[in-house]
Design an enzyme around this catalytic site. Structure first.
Site, mmCIF file in Angstrom:
data_model
loop_
_atom_site.group_PDB
_atom_site.id
_atom_site.type_symbol
_atom_site.label_atom_id
_atom_site.label_comp_id
_atom_site.label_asym_id
_atom_site.label_seq_id
_atom_site.Cartn_x
_atom_site.Cartn_y
_atom_site.Cartn_z
ATOM 1 C CD GLU A 144 4.427 -12.477 48.796
ATOM 2 O OE1 GLU A 144 3.267 -12.690 48.466
ATOM 3 O OE2 GLU A 144 4.906 -12.787 49.906
ATOM 4 C CE LYS B 9 2.129 -3.022 45.929
ATOM 5 N NZ LYS B 9 0.905 -2.800 45.188
ATOM 6 C CG ASP C 68 -0.926 -3.272 38.646
ATOM 7 O OD1 ASP C 68 -1.624 -2.792 39.559
ATOM 8 O OD2 ASP C 68 -0.544 -2.611 37.662
ATOM 9 C CE1 TYR D 56 -2.371 -9.815 49.812
ATOM 10 C CE2 TYR D 56 -2.395 -9.896 47.413
ATOM 11 C CZ TYR D 56 -2.839 -9.335 48.605
ATOM 12 O OH TYR D 56 -3.729 -8.319 48.584
ATOM 13 C CE LYS E 61 3.724 1.222 43.286
ATOM 14 N NZ LYS E 61 2.319 1.062 43.361
ATOM 15 C CB CYS F 156 -8.846 6.284 1.074
ATOM 16 S SG CYS F 156 -7.571 5.019 1.236
ATOM 17 C CB CYS G 176 -6.886 4.955 -3.215
ATOM 18 S SG CYS G 176 -8.444 4.867 -2.315
ATOM 19 C CB CYS H 92 -10.816 2.965 1.818
ATOM 20 S SG CYS H 92 -10.542 3.088 0.048
ATOM 21 C CB CYS I 45 -7.813 1.139 -2.047
ATOM 22 S SG CYS I 45 -6.792 1.795 -0.731
HETATM 23 S S1 IVH Z 1 0.531 -8.192 51.336
HETATM 24 C C1 IVH Z 1 -0.217 -6.459 55.225
HETATM 25 N N1 IVH Z 1 1.432 -9.228 49.124
HETATM 26 O O1 IVH Z 1 -0.806 -4.468 47.308
HETATM 27 C C2 IVH Z 1 0.143 -6.821 53.865
HETATM 28 N N2 IVH Z 1 -0.049 -7.394 48.984
HETATM 29 O O2 IVH Z 1 -0.355 -1.793 48.472
HETATM 30 C C3 IVH Z 1 -0.939 -6.597 52.921
HETATM 31 N N3 IVH Z 1 -0.599 -6.752 46.701
HETATM 32 O O3 IVH Z 1 -3.818 -4.117 49.029
HETATM 33 C C4 IVH Z 1 -0.712 -6.985 51.581
HETATM 34 N N4 IVH Z 1 0.601 -8.284 45.692
HETATM 35 O O4 IVH Z 1 -3.802 -5.703 47.095
HETATM 36 C C5 IVH Z 1 0.659 -8.276 49.677
HETATM 37 N N5 IVH Z 1 2.284 -10.270 47.236
HETATM 38 C C6 IVH Z 1 1.501 -9.341 47.780
HETATM 39 C C7 IVH Z 1 0.762 -8.437 47.012
HETATM 40 C C8 IVH Z 1 0.009 -7.466 47.656
HETATM 41 C C9 IVH Z 1 -0.216 -7.266 45.525
HETATM 42 C C10 IVH Z 1 -1.492 -5.579 46.844
HETATM 43 C C11 IVH Z 1 -2.621 -5.794 47.816
HETATM 44 C C12 IVH Z 1 -2.567 -4.651 48.768
HETATM 45 C C13 IVH Z 1 -1.698 -3.681 48.065
HETATM 46 C C14 IVH Z 1 -0.965 -2.851 49.069
#
Ligand code: IVH
Length: 684
Positions: free
Chosen positions: A125, A127, A129, A236, A324, A418, A421, A436, A441
């Site tokens: 899934e 991650k 941000d 999640y 990452k 400016c 001009c 300006c 100009c």
């Molecule tokens: S699972 C035990 N799933 O990433 C598992 N975390 O570095 C705990 N995060 O604090 C997290 N997307 O805030 C999980 N699909 C996702 C996520 C996710 C973002 C963040 C979360 C966590 C941090 C860990």
């Protein structure tokens, strides 16, 4: 007959619901139920609490007797700590695909998968941000929300989370579980982040990226502020759960939309490493198109039994890993800072960078917003700087890396002229973006003519964007007044221009000579001078010669005209380029005199001829009432104190105006004295 257990549960649920309704009513100003329904819930709770006096919680909505709820009941002076029943773990990071493949191997070993071909069931899934949040539902009702904190103890942010549109106050479920703690990420969509930044003032500063903005918004002490920040939450994971068994990621994700949460935007099952790598590549390439930021993928072993078998490390589970993406921040050299002149005369600095790839896109320029920003970031030409691409596609310079300087870097000085001009630029106190104000100009000419010709300005029929472009690029028009020098043949000779259209344009220009002086003033595009301000100025100054001679102090005397407008107008008319331009417009026959008599002729009365400023809170009169009395008594009301103010009518908390009045020795009176003066003279 309900059991005691059910009754106690109902007490908890009713309390939570009532808290929720109080919050919507007193904080969000957006109640979801009628007063009668609210009273019914409160009566139910009271009746139950009478039967179970021991179950009456000090915090129960029935316990606030005789007093109204108010914002103070929801605004904390700090965010209270919350102990997480199930710790909020973090994730091990894999910095590349090799590290993930090694992790898959470790999982295989951990699960004792002997067979070469046997693969652990995995899900992939996004991650997200943003910032982690845990939301607890009891009997389907949101009762508490908390941040992650150190994973064991977080901070309570229930009020703030209640303002999030994608978090249901109540799970839409006929048989909700007794308890379920949903964990997810609070994020800001790019569009919302951009809109939030656009509406931030210079003093507030811009948010660097959606994650910072989300974290700041979630941790607000005053939920009324978070309510204005449009966060969203993607769920999640699960913490505590009772009365339900969500034992796989798929099960959780399947439940979410039915409960009223956003559907998970991405969940794939994989059963071999090749698939995993394909997904990584696919998402890496497509993530720029997502409406929110992700910084990688999270790969999880599917199923609670397998997870338990794998167990935990100190702070992270062995059953999940974050893969990452390469960073969206890079280091490069700042080659030059160029100042651009926008169509409205705004001067904005732009960083020219040694091209660098940031998150898959080559970046060679970045906006710097205003001179203060350059100072705040301590940028020198030649510096190594950190560049990032935040939510939006416009890259930013985050900071310079001072430790990498070798002495060859040069200070940057914002130009005082400016760049397009060479006219002196204008940036009054309190503003951050220099402008300006030169009517001639070249960088602004298209924008200026467009405004000059617009419907509410001089309304030049037929002079649209395309024709303006042609006139400017053919060199026929360099300033607004050049329009009046245009010859019919010149216009007719333009490409794709019919004789008839050329004649119409010339006729339309002729008609502008009938437009009022205030429309011309508006059309000139003086900063801060819109239609209304133009009318006020014309009403008091009457003609162009008086106006050109008016100092900013004089202009400030005009009712509703504050120091910023006055300074802008005075600066504008002090310029030779403007004066030349106006002479040509005058010679062309445009109106430069007010048409009728002034709107507010002075009346005879006790305050006749006196200029009054009103400030602070008056004991009996509103500002509007006091102003009406001054006008009725023949006086004039202005917004700020100057040497020509005769009286300051000051109430409570008069502040800086009172100080200024004392300094300029302006007479200060209170409401009682004011009343006496108008009464006294009217009765004598
Ligand atoms: S699972 C035990 N799933 O990433 C598992 N975390 O570095 C705990 N995060 O604090 C997290 N997307 O805030 C999980 N699909 C996702 C996520 C996710 C973002 C963040 C979360 C966590 C941090 C860990």
């Amino acid at each position: 007959m309900s059991s005691e257990k059910d009754d106690l549960r109902r007490i908890r649920a009713l309390s939570a619901q009532l808290h929720q309704h109080n919050f919507r009513y007193y904080i969000l100003d957006d109640p979801q139920i009628s007063d009668a329904e609210y009273d019914r819930l409160l009566d139910d709770l009271q009746a139950l609490e009478q039967r179970y006096p021991d179950a009456v919680h000090a915090d129960s909505p029935t316990q606030k007797v005789g007093a109204q709820w108010g914002p103070e009941d929801f605004i904390a002076d700090r965010l209270p700590p919350v102990q997480h029943g199930v710790p909020m773990l973090s994730l091990e990071n894999a910095m590349g695909t090799d590290a993930v493949l090694q992790w898959v191997e470790r999982v295989r070993r951990g699960l004792e998968l002997q067979d070469e071909d046997a693969n652990p069931p995995l899900t992939v899934e996004y991650k997200f941000d943003g910032v982690a949040v845990s939301i607890l539902y009891e009997d389907g009702i949101l009762v508490r929300a908390a941040t992650r904190g150190d994973g064991l103890v977080g901070e309570e942010v229930t009020g703030n989370v209640r303002t999030i549109r994608s978090v249901p106050q109540q799970l839409t479920d006929k048989n909700p579980p007794a308890c379920v703690e949903l964990r997810g990420e609070a994020i800001l969509l790019h569009a919302d982040f951009d809109a939030m930044n656009r509406s931030r003032s210079a003093e507030e500063g811009l948010f660097a990226n959606p994650r910072n903005a989300a974290a700041g918004s979630l941790r607000q002490l005053d939920p009324r502020i978070s309510a204005k920040r449009p966060l969203d939450v993607f769920i999640y994971g699960v913490g505590d759960q009772q009365g339900i068994d969500l034992s796989s990621q798929q099960q959780l994700v399947d439940r979410l939309p039915g409960w009223g949460f956003l559907a998970s935007p991405f969940l794939r099952s994989v059963d071999n490493s090749e698939q995993l790598l394909e997904i990584y590549q696919e998402v890496l390439e497509s993530r720029e198109q997502l409406p929110f930021d992700i910084d990688g993928l999270v790969i999880k072993v599917e199923g609670v039994e397998l997870r338990e078998q794998l167990g935990m490390r100190a702070r992270s589970p062995r059953w999940a890993i974050a893969l990452k993406f390469p960073p969206r921040q890079e280091t490069t050299r700042l080659l030059e800072i160029q100042v651009q002149v926008g169509r409205t005369g705004a001067l904005t600095p732009v960083a020219h960078l040694e091209p660098v790839e940031v998150g898959g896109v080559t970046v060679s320029r970045a906006g710097l917003h205003n001179p203060q920003e350059i100072e705040r970031k301590g940028l020198m030409i030649g510096d190594q700087v950190v560049v990032q691409r935040a939510g939006d596609v416009i890259p930013q310079v985050v900071k310079s890396i001072e430790s990498l300087r070798d002495g060859s870097e040069k200070e940057f000085h914002f130009p005082d002229k400016c760049p397009a001009c060479s006219e002196p630029i204008w940036c009054p106190e309190g503003e951050v973006i220099p402008h300006c104000q030169n009517l001639q100009c070249p960088a602004q000419i298209r924008g200026r003519i467009e405004h000059f010709a617009s419907r509410r300005a001089l309304d030049i029929d037929g002079l649209g964007e395309k024709l303006i472009d042609q006139l400017v690029s053919e060199g026929l028009v360099k300033t607004p007044s050049d329009l009046y020098r245009l010859e019919l043949d010149e216009v007719a000779a333009l490409e794709r221009m019919a004789q008839k259209s050329a004649e119409n344009l010339v006729a339309a220009l002729e008609q502008t000579k009938q437009r009022s002086f205030s429309r011309l003033l508006h059309a000139l595009g003086i900063r801060h001078v819109g239609e209304r301000v133009a009318e006020l100025i014309v009403d008091s100054q009457r003609d162009i010669d008086t106006l050109m001679a008016a100092s900013s102090e004089t202009l400030e005397q005009i009712d509703e005209i504050g120091p910023a407008i006055a300074a802008s107008v005075a600066d504008f008319f002090s310029r030779d380029s403007v004066r030349q331009e106006l002479e040509v417009l005058r010679a062309a026959g445009l109106k430069m005199k007010a048409d009728g008599p002034p709107a507010g002729e002075t009346r005879a009365g006790p305050l006749s001829g006196l200029t009054v400023v009103i400030t602070g809170t008056l004991p009996n009169l509103s500002r509007g009432q006091a102003k009406a009395l001054v006008l009725a008594a023949g006086g004039k009301v202005t917004g700020s104190i100057s040497k020509s103010t005769d009286l300051l009518l000051a109430g409570d908390k008069a502040g800086s105006k009172l100080e200024k009045a004392n300094k300029l020795e302006v007479e200060v009176i209170d409401e009682a004295e004011f009343q006496r003066r108008i009464d006294e003279t009217t009765t004598t």
